[in-house]
Design a protein around this motif. Structure first.
Motif, PDB file in Angstrom:
ATOM      1  N   GLU A 216       0.564  -1.438   0.299  1.00 36.11           N
ATOM      2  CA  GLU A 216      -0.318  -0.019  -0.180  1.00 36.11           C
ATOM      3  C   GLU A 216       0.873   1.556   0.169  1.00 36.11           C
ATOM      4  N   HIS A 248      -1.516   5.794   5.478  1.00 37.76           N
ATOM      5  CA  HIS A 248      -2.241   5.897   4.652  1.00 37.76           C
ATOM      6  C   HIS A 248      -3.771   6.017   4.417  1.00 37.76           C
ATOM      7  N   ILE A 257       3.077  10.977   4.968  1.00 36.24           N
ATOM      8  CA  ILE A 257       3.226   9.108   4.539  1.00 36.24           C
ATOM      9  C   ILE A 257       5.134   8.996   4.874  1.00 36.24           C
TER      10      ILE A 257
END
Length: 329
Positions: A216, A248, A257
């Protein structure tokens, strides 16, 4: 590690309160003991719990040999409130309005090895153990021993004499054990939770990191993470990656992030000029630490101090309220 508070005992309507005159110690870790924990009437009521037809859980491993039974429902609400309030006073900790009470029975040959019961995610933070062993003698065993390390010698020992209580804070180094018994040993164990490490928080964080996958990561983070993995310990990069996943899933952009990953990996310190980014990065670092490690009072106090005066941002609100709940005495 938070220290135990030292306060004078209190009375209620002229009647001495329970757990009077605790004897405080800070080595090998914060703990206290009380020579006379409860009234005679209260002790008799607790002793009756051992004679009930309860659902005992028998532990018969090499390391942990005893029998346990959850008796929380058999403890009056009034008595629970009194104990909670006294433990809050003694420990100085913000404890939730509930506890778990178990009766513990050890039979000849039973013993409990050295362990710490470190407070993992959603675990209790403090414990009170009350002994109910009349006419105890040294040869009966069952002595509670406290250690500074799992390999060392006992630093402090507490005999399981009738109506004696020991309370201590649980953390990674709260090593303790019980010596082998030659006569039956009875104790009642009261467990307490910190307001910032509740089972509700545990469920929330487990859900937050469900199906955890570092795939991710935004593309901008991949080269930074790869470089970090080649030079840093796996536990460091895993925690940093977990913090990045939290950011995220909270809906933050790639720059935030990346900032969160670098902060948790120790590669850089998050800039405090943007309040929301700063709060999000610190909160992500904390939940990643909880998910991977233990509840640490020092780290929690630092987080609480760092976020004082910063408003609660909408996308962080559910996690923020569980990690940093308001507490009113």
């Amino acid at each position: 590690m938070s220290s135990l508070r030292q306060r004078s005992h209190i009375t209620h309507n002229g009647v001495p309160s329970l757990l009077l005159q605790p004897d405080y110690h800070h080595k090998p870790f914060p703990f206290f003991f009380v020579e006379t924990a409860f009234s005679e009437e209260q002790c008799v009521a607790l002793e009756l719990l051992f004679s009930q037809d309860n659902a005992w859980q028998h532990q018969d491993g090499v390391f942990y040999r005893c029998s346990l039974c959850d008796v929380t429902a058999d403890i009056s609400a009034t008595f629970q409130v009194e104990i909670l309030n006294k433990m809050r006073e003694i420990t100085g900790l913000p404890l939730v309005d509930r506890m778990l009470v178990t009766v513990q029975r050890m039979l000849p040959g039973h013993a409990i090895g050295v362990h710490s019961d470190r407070p993992l995610l959603g675990y209790e933070i403090a414990r009170l153990v009350v002994q109910l062993n009349k006419q105890w003698q040294p040869e009966h065993g069952g002595v509670l021993q406290l250690f500074s390390s799992p390999q060392g010698e006992a630093v402090f020992s507490v005999n399981p004499e009738y109506n004696k209580a020991v309370g201590f804070l649980l953390h990674a180094d709260s090593y303790h054990a019980v010596t082998e018994v030659s006569q039956p040993r009875q104790s009642v164990v009261f467990n307490f939770w910190h307001i910032a490490n509740t089972p509700e928080l545990a469920a929330h964080i487990v859900a937050l990191f469900a199906n955890l996958s570092f795939s991710e990561f935004p593309a901008a983070l991949n080269p930074i993470a790869s470089a970090a993995e080649s030079s840093l310990a796996e536990e460091v990069t895993f925690r940093a990656g977990t913090a990045a996943i939290a950011l995220h899933r909270w809906g933050y952009d790639a720059a935030t992030i990346v900032s969160g990953y670098q902060h948790s990996a120790g590669l850089s310190t998050c800039d405090a000029s943007n309040a929301e980014t700063y709060a999000a990065v610190l909160l992500a670092d904390w939940v990643a630490y909880l998910y991977r490690d233990t509840f640490d009072l020092i780290r929690w106090n630092l987080l609480q101090h760092a976020l004082i005066g910063i408003k609660m941002f909408p996308r962080l609100t559910p996690t923020w309220r569980l990690c940093l709940p308001e507490y009113k005495i």
